[in-house]
Design a protein around this motif. Structure first.
Motif: not given
Length: 134
Positions: A37-39, A44-48, A57-64
């Motif tokens: 979900t967006t939450d 994920y982004e905050e903790i990573i 964090a940006d790379a992982v979120l982009k991949a997801i």
């Protein structure tokens, strides 16, 4: 197989030097669908970003976000099943709304769901999930 992954599990699976990297690699390789979900994405982004760095964090979120194996869930109801740590409810609500097969977590608060008969949420600890992937 549809999976919800707790932030701490994702965190330890990112590095290719981690014994848990098989989880992130299997996601990238399309071995399971990740329900978010967006939450969850925000957490994920905050903790990573805080524990590793913002570039990772940006790379992982982009991949997801760009993966065909990601299912973005819009939840319309909050079940509020976790009382001890209400922040964990985002994972539970996502699992229920997506009809996920499992939540992968070692979080003891989420593990308490095993005693709740309805709605049924299946929990897997990290090592059990790795065994399932093999």
């Amino acid at each position: 197989m549809k999976i919800v992954i707790d932030t701490n599990i994702l965190l330890v699976s990112i590095s290719d030097r981690s014994p848990y990297h098989i989880i992130f690699k299997n996601f990238i390789d399309g071995k399971f669908q990740l329900c978010v979900t967006t939450d969850i994405l925000s957490e994920y982004e905050e903790i990573i970003g805080r524990l590793i760095n913002q570039i990772t964090a940006d790379a992982v979120l982009k991949a997801i976000e760009n993966s065909p194996n990601t299912i973005l869930i819009e939840k319309f109801f909050r079940f509020d099943l976790i009382k001890a740590d209400a922040d964990d409810n985002k994972f539970v609500d996502c699992a229920i709304a997506s009809n996920a097969d499992y939540i992968v977590t070692n979080d003891r608060h989420i593990q308490a769901l095993t005693s709740i008969p309805f709605p049924r949420v299946n929990i897997l600890k990290i090592d059990d999930f790795i065994n399932l992937l093999r």
